[in-house]
Design a protein around this motif. Structure first.
Motif, PDB file in Angstrom:
ATOM      1  N   GLY A 188     -11.392   9.496 -12.608  1.00 43.05           N
ATOM      2  CA  GLY A 188      -9.936   9.661 -11.851  1.00 43.05           C
ATOM      3  C   GLY A 188      -8.987   9.941 -12.482  1.00 43.05           C
ATOM      4  O   GLY A 188      -7.945   9.410 -12.093  1.00 43.05           O
ATOM      5  N   ARG A 189      -8.728  11.121 -12.941  1.00 47.43           N
ATOM      6  CA  ARG A 189      -7.583  11.502 -13.145  1.00 47.43           C
ATOM      7  C   ARG A 189      -6.422  12.111 -12.265  1.00 47.43           C
ATOM      8  O   ARG A 189      -6.647  12.770 -10.759  1.00 47.43           O
ATOM      9  CB  ARG A 189      -8.003  13.036 -14.197  1.00 47.43           C
ATOM     10  N   VAL A 217     -12.968   4.365   0.391  1.00 51.80           N
ATOM     11  CA  VAL A 217     -13.113   2.801  -0.268  1.00 51.80           C
ATOM     12  C   VAL A 217     -12.495   1.898   1.341  1.00 51.80           C
ATOM     13  O   VAL A 217     -13.321   0.333   0.230  1.00 51.80           O
ATOM     14  CB  VAL A 217     -11.814   2.948  -1.077  1.00 51.80           C
ATOM     15  N   ILE A 218     -11.678   2.176   1.616  1.00 52.71           N
ATOM     16  CA  ILE A 218     -11.419   1.076   2.882  1.00 52.71           C
ATOM     17  C   ILE A 218     -12.901   0.548   3.628  1.00 52.71           C
ATOM     18  O   ILE A 218     -13.006  -0.377   3.552  1.00 52.71           O
ATOM     19  CB  ILE A 218     -10.504   1.762   3.926  1.00 52.71           C
ATOM     20  N   ASP A 229      -8.906   6.920   0.105  1.00 58.87           N
ATOM     21  CA  ASP A 229      -8.618   5.446   0.600  1.00 58.87           C
ATOM     22  C   ASP A 229      -9.091   5.343   1.563  1.00 58.87           C
ATOM     23  O   ASP A 229      -9.845   4.121   1.544  1.00 58.87           O
ATOM     24  CB  ASP A 229      -7.266   5.741   0.929  1.00 58.87           C
ATOM     25  N   ARG A 243       1.050   3.126  -2.903  1.00 60.00           N
ATOM     26  CA  ARG A 243       0.733   4.412  -3.160  1.00 60.00           C
ATOM     27  C   ARG A 243      -0.724   4.247  -3.092  1.00 60.00           C
ATOM     28  O   ARG A 243      -1.529   4.888  -3.941  1.00 60.00           O
ATOM     29  CB  ARG A 243       0.258   5.695  -3.274  1.00 60.00           C
ATOM     30  N   PHE A 263      -5.026   1.506  -2.845  1.00 59.58           N
ATOM     31  CA  PHE A 263      -5.310  -0.215  -2.025  1.00 59.58           C
ATOM     32  C   PHE A 263      -5.581  -0.716  -3.031  1.00 59.58           C
ATOM     33  O   PHE A 263      -6.128  -1.228  -3.809  1.00 59.58           O
ATOM     34  CB  PHE A 263      -7.288   0.833  -1.571  1.00 59.58           C
ATOM     35  N   SER A 300      -4.133   7.626 -11.993  1.00 62.93           N
ATOM     36  CA  SER A 300      -3.994   8.271 -10.477  1.00 62.93           C
ATOM     37  C   SER A 300      -4.216   7.058  -9.129  1.00 62.93           C
ATOM     38  O   SER A 300      -4.408   6.089  -9.863  1.00 62.93           O
ATOM     39  CB  SER A 300      -5.741   8.750  -9.905  1.00 62.93           C
ATOM     40  N   PHE A 314       1.217  -1.425  -0.267  1.00 66.68           N
ATOM     41  CA  PHE A 314       0.474  -0.166  -0.129  1.00 66.68           C
ATOM     42  C   PHE A 314       0.505   1.312   0.076  1.00 66.68           C
ATOM     43  O   PHE A 314       0.877   2.170  -0.446  1.00 66.68           O
ATOM     44  CB  PHE A 314      -0.963  -0.506   1.464  1.00 66.68           C
TER      45      PHE A 314
END
Lengths: 290, 290, 249
Positions: free
Chosen positions: B289-290, B88-89, B85, A29, A31, A89, A25
């Motif tokens: 997601g650029r 998402v997690i 992040d 950088r 997930f 990204s 991770f």
């Protein structure tokens, strides 16, 4: 007492998964869901080596770990490296890893079926008595290997350039490149390390309780919770996070029943997100500031 | 003919899911892996209320949406304050936990046995039983979801969501309480997904946890991305393409379990290919997601 | 009466003091410039004042209202607008939409009005007029339908100004409003700043361009190494040799 021993064993395994995930991770950088797939595949490599090819315990383990490390490197080389070069990204990388995960998990399902596969023969499942509680030899091995790996990793971070490079790449890959870190090569090394480490845990847990095509995802989930609890950038924090998560689950089971193990993990996750998103020891990780 | 209508009903149900997920992923820029969990939450809530209490279908749907919206806060409030992040997690964790609850809370959900005998809907005396009736109902649901999302995204509310997607700091500097917008959008998205779940439960008349796993979440994400996130038609295109295309596999005559795996491999591969070579999707304008 | 007041404000990153015990008062109207070498803590000060960074110590006030621990959007709603060094705009939508999103108190930003559209159309028309008015003010009305990301750098700077103004803020905090733009554009932006002062706005800006500072600023604050080292009228402060030394050194 049995709960404490079980909790420690589970916790040690979680801590190891968490450590392997934290390496992947931080360096990548993003997930990375393929880490879960590598975990699953490692278990099935073990199944292939031991049950089908009939290799000895050590030879099979070594071969499986190597294969998993190679798998991790191949994924990095063929997919993530081109994307990193393109400055994709984190969301793009995450989605790609999600797609790859789907492919890899279903390949396993197709080849081996969804039912649980046992890796252990009788030799490793013998019971021992520890503090008046029963533990199998493999469970003992999990705890010992966990401690050894964490100590070794701590030394690696302190005493070799690996630690500073890891921190540099995790903070800012561009800056790290300027400072002379060969970022791409370092990422390959890190994914080999992370994948190999994941394979070790996968085999140990597989020997303990068996494998299914979704073990990786469950393990990743627990690893992630342990990482959040401990703090991404703190090795002792991750260790503590894993152990405490394992203990919390087993003590919770003692009070309310097996089926709530996962719910406890989620409760821990939410609790940390609310109260201490940086974990016990981590640096504060807030919303990207101005 | 019934088979064709069945496919169309599924397209409509998935359209509700993709359109609602796109509100988050495409318009607000936060990827949720828990969409199938809210879908399942709606299905289970509605199925339980209707089969246990004998409440009418409309009440079941309403209860499902309210429960999903309420529970969405547990995920969104702690995680949306933090870096993407973490969102998402947290959604990943929530997804895993909810499936585990569906699987293990035996005396309510009956675990893997699922809930059979869910009655077909009766809406103000209109008994919906034929496939054609269902198609009408499913179409109304899809149109409603599309209407809600379109209205929201083309209003000042949507303008702020777009600002958050592009640059949250910019939105905050203009006095927008970005957390409120994000939490609201997440609740709306969860409620719409739950609606789709209720419809699914009463259409198939049987539900079990396998329909609401993380794989299903990934499928919906794939649909949104492949169709084109954040665009007017993209999510619909994605639902149509990814529901109908794999039906071709049905005619090749593979055993059903292999076909199911192959189908998911197909989704995964398509997602990877799209992300690598056409990140804005088939009908999209924005590169995701650029 | 003052626009912003801060007392003994400190902020550090990893043990390094970015700002160190800053006590300041900005007047409620007029133009104030903050100057100082790179790393002097100017932008950090702005970020703390607008709530994007939490101070380690000290307090901030807007008028009599304490703002020290308010989140950015609450401070913005008290009538403070800011720009960023790295122009923050929504590149993928139109210029007009960038300004529209800045309008305060929009009913259409609430869930139910957005869905049901009660009275939202009138409000939207009104906001559109207002947004166009500010675009005209900065001279971008012809660009209203263009994508914000496709304009020149100078035009984007003008747009950030229009966005700030559309919030109806009383206090404008501008981070390098003329850096990196064409000289003609510089004088145009400076003209706008003077005009805004006449309209009663308080303007605080960070700038390296000394000519620009001399032209419009009524008072100057000089920062170095996280501290305020001088404060006063530009004609006087900028002549002091030790100031210029801090700059060069």
């Amino acid at each position: 007492m049995q709960f404490v021993v079980n909790g420690l064993v589970t916790g040690a395994a979680y801590a190891l998964v968490a450590l392997s995930f934290s390496v992947v991770f931080r360096v990548g950088r993003f997930f990375n869901f393929t880490h879960a797939a590598v975990f699953t595949w490692a278990g099935y490599f073990g199944y292939l080596c031991w049950t089908i090819l009939g290799l000895s315990l050590w030879a099979g383990a070594l071969l499986s770990v190597c294969l998993s490390a190679v798998l991790g490197v191949l994924l990095e080389l063929s997919v993530y490296m081109p994307l990193h070069r393109r400055r994709a990204s984190g969301v793009v990388l995450l989605l790609v890893s999600l797609g790859l995960y789907t492919i890899m998990q279903n390949t396993i399902s197709m080849l081996f079926g969804d039912e649980i596969k046992r890796l252990s023969g009788n030799t490793v499942a013998e019971g021992l008595s520890v503090w008046g509680a029963r533990a199998t030899r493999i469970q003992l091995a999990i705890v010992i290997i966990c401690v050894v790996v964490f100590v070794a990793f701590g030394i690696l971070l302190r005493l070799s350039p690996f630690g500073t490079r890891l921190r540099a790449v995790a903070d800012d890959p561009d800056l790290a490149a300027i400072q002379g870190v060969q970022v791409h090569r370092f990422r390959l090394a890190a994914s080999a390390l992370g994948s190999g480490l994941a394979a070790v845990v996968s085999l140990l847990m597989g020997l303990d309780v068996g494998i299914t095509p979704t073990v990786g995802l469950n393990a990743l989930m627990m690893g992630v919770v342990a990482v959040i609890a401990g703090g991404v950038d703190s090795t002792p924090g991750i260790f503590l996070g894993g152990i405490l998560l394992g203990l919390a689950q087993h003590l919770g089971v003692w009070k309310i029943g097996t089926q709530w193990q996962d719910a406890i993990a989620f409760a821990v996750l939410i609790l940390f997100l609310v109260l201490r998103p940086q974990g016990f020891f981590g640096k504060p990780l807030r919303k990207a500031a101005v | 003919m019934d088979y064709l209508i069945h496919i169309l009903v599924l397209v409509c149900i998935f359209a509700v899911l993709t359109v609602s997920l796109d509100l988050l992923a495409g318009h607000m820029g936060s990827l949720s892996i828990a969409h199938a969990a809210f879908y399942g939450l709606g299905a289970y809530t509605s199925a339980l209320i209707v089969t246990r209490i004998g409440a009418p279908f409309v009440i079941g749907v309403a209860a499902g949406t309210v429960v999903a919206a309420a529970i969405s806060f547990i995920v969104s409030l702690p995680s949306l304050r933090l870096h993407d992040d973490y969102f998402v997690i947290a959604t990943f964790g929530f997804q895993m936990i909810l499936v585990s609850i569906f699987n293990n809370w035996m005396h309510v959900t009956r675990g893997p046995l699922g809930i059979p005998g869910i009655p077909q809907p009766v809406i103000f005396g209109w008994h919906i039983s034929s496939h054609a009736d269902f198609l009408i109902l499913a179409f109304v649901f899809a149109a409603f979801a599309y209407f809600v999302v379109y209205r929201l995204t083309s209003s000042p509310f949507g303008r702020v969501l777009h600002a958050i997607r592009e640059d949250e700091v910019f939105a905050q500097a203009l006095g927008k309480n970005t957390l409120r917008f994000k939490v609201t959008a997440f609740a709306v998205s969860a409620a719409l997904a739950a609606m789709a779940g209720s419809l699914y439960a009463h259409y198939i008349t049987y539900i079990d946890p396998t329909s609401f796993t993380v794989m299903e979440s990934i499928l919906v994400i794939s649909m949104v991305i492949i169709g084109g996130a954040g665009s007017t038609w993209g999510p619909l295109v994605g639902a149509v393409v990814l529901v109908t295309l794999p039906e071709a596999l049905r005619f090749v005559g593979l055993p059903s379990n292999v076909a199911a795996n192959l189908r998911q491999i197909f989704y995964g591969a398509l997602l990877v290919v799209m992300m690598m070579f056409r990140p804005r999707g088939l009908a999209g304008r924005y590169s995701f997601g650029r | 009466m003052n626009a912003f007041r801060c007392q003994k404000l400190s902020k550090s990153f990893d043990g390094v003091h970015a700002i160190d015990g800053v006590t300041l008062e900005f007047p409620a109207s007029g133009i104030t410039a903050i100057i100082g070498p790179n790393g002097a803590g100017k932008t950090t000060l702005l970020n703390v004042l607008t709530g994007f960074l939490r101070p380690k110590a000290g307090r901030c006030f807007l008028g009599e209202r304490e703002t020290t621990h308010l989140p950015p959007h609450r401070i913005a709603r008290l009538g403070v607008a800011r720009t960023f060094q790295d122009l923050r705009l929504i590149g993928q939508v139109s210029v007009l939409d960038n300004v529209l999103v800045a309008r305060p108190h929009q009913r259409g930003e609430r869930l139910l009005p957005a869905l049901l559209r009660f009275g939202v159309a009138d409000e939207e028309a009104c906001n559109r007029d207002e947004a166009m008015r500010w675009l005209r003010f900065v001279g971008l009305e012809k660009k209203a339908e263009d994508l914000a990301g496709e304009m020149s750098y100078g035009q984007q700077k003008l747009l950030t100004l229009a966005v700030c103004l559309a919030t109806e803020a009383r206090v404008l905090l501008l981070d390098e409003p003329v850096a990196g733009v064409h000289p003609e554009m510089v004088s145009r932006i400076l003209c706008l700043l003077r005009e805004l002062k006449k309209q009663g706005k308080a303007i605080v800006f960070i700038e390296h361009d000394m000519a620009a500072v001399r032209q419009v600023a009524e008072s100057v604050i000089v920062m170095d190494e996280g501290k305020v080292i001088a404060q006063g009228q530009p004609a006087e402060v900028l002549e002091r040799p030790e100031i210029m030394e801090a700059y060069v050194g």
